[in-house]
Design a protein around this motif. Structure first.
Motif, PDB file in Angstrom:
ATOM      1  N   ASN A 129      -4.101   5.952   5.313  1.00  0.00           N
ATOM      2  CA  ASN A 129      -3.634   4.842   6.151  1.00  0.00           C
ATOM      3  C   ASN A 129      -2.669   3.935   5.393  1.00  0.00           C
ATOM      4  N   ASN A 130      -2.863   3.816   4.094  1.00  0.00           N
ATOM      5  CA  ASN A 130      -1.979   2.985   3.273  1.00  0.00           C
ATOM      6  C   ASN A 130      -0.703   3.711   2.864  1.00  0.00           C
ATOM      7  N   ASP A 131      -0.638   5.019   3.115  1.00  0.00           N
ATOM      8  CA  ASP A 131       0.549   5.812   2.808  1.00  0.00           C
ATOM      9  C   ASP A 131       1.440   5.828   4.053  1.00  0.00           C
TER      10      ASP A 131
END
Length: 179
Positions: A154-156
């Motif tokens: 999700n942070n990528d």
């Protein structure tokens, strides 16, 4: 008189240039592959709602903005807030992160890779030609190393946008390129 090959090639190019320009500007065919009726001038995209419980909060707004940008870059249509000649609305229906390749590690099966699958349901309306209206679910996926959990994925943002960009391209092709 002998023909000079470079001058002959240049003459053919100059003769074809007006034809190519006319074909590109007629509105029925363009070099980016669209097949938009010349009476279609505008498009509207409602914010895609997020009905996928696992999807990150930013996904709905980011997807909506990305699809607007894609259509503005690849067509001459004008974006309007609502009631466009072409209308797009839908939902992010699924955001699934699951093992993709099960491997045996000793006596226990483990994930060799994890796969993120995103599904978007689209309702497309063409107010100039209702025969082109459709509702369809578009899907794309990407595999990640088994060491990456859902929070890391999700942070990528680049990887998530790669998946949604594939979906947007498919939507574009289905709605205005008639592929």
């Amino acid at each position: 008189m002998t023909w000079n090959r470079p001058n002959l090639s240049r003459a053919w190019l100059l003769a074809l240039l007006p034809v190519l320009l006319l074909c590109g500007g007629c509105g029925i065919y363009s070099f980016n592959g669209t097949n938009i009726d010349p009476t279609v001038k505008t498009f509207s995209i409602q914010t895609f709602q997020n009905s996928a419980p696992n999807a990150p909060a930013y996904l709905s707004q980011r997807f909506t903005e990305d699809i607007k940008d894609y259509f503005q870059r690849n067509t001459t249509l004008k974006l309007v807030p609502r009631d466009g000649d072409l209308q797009f609305e839908g939902t992010v229906a699924a955001y699934d992160f699951a093992p993709a390749a099960i491997q045996q590690a000793g006596t226990l099966p483990t994930a060799g890779a994890n796969r993120l699958t995103i599904q978007v349901q689209l309702r497309f309306t063409n107010t100039k030609d209702t025969k082109q209206d459709f509702e369809q679910t578009f899907q794309s996926q990407r595999d990640f190393a088994s060491t990456q959990d859902i929070a890391a994925v999700n942070n990528d943002l680049t990887s998530v946008r790669e998946i949604t960009r594939n979906i947007i391209t498919d939507m574009f092709n289905k709605s205005v390129a008639n592929w």
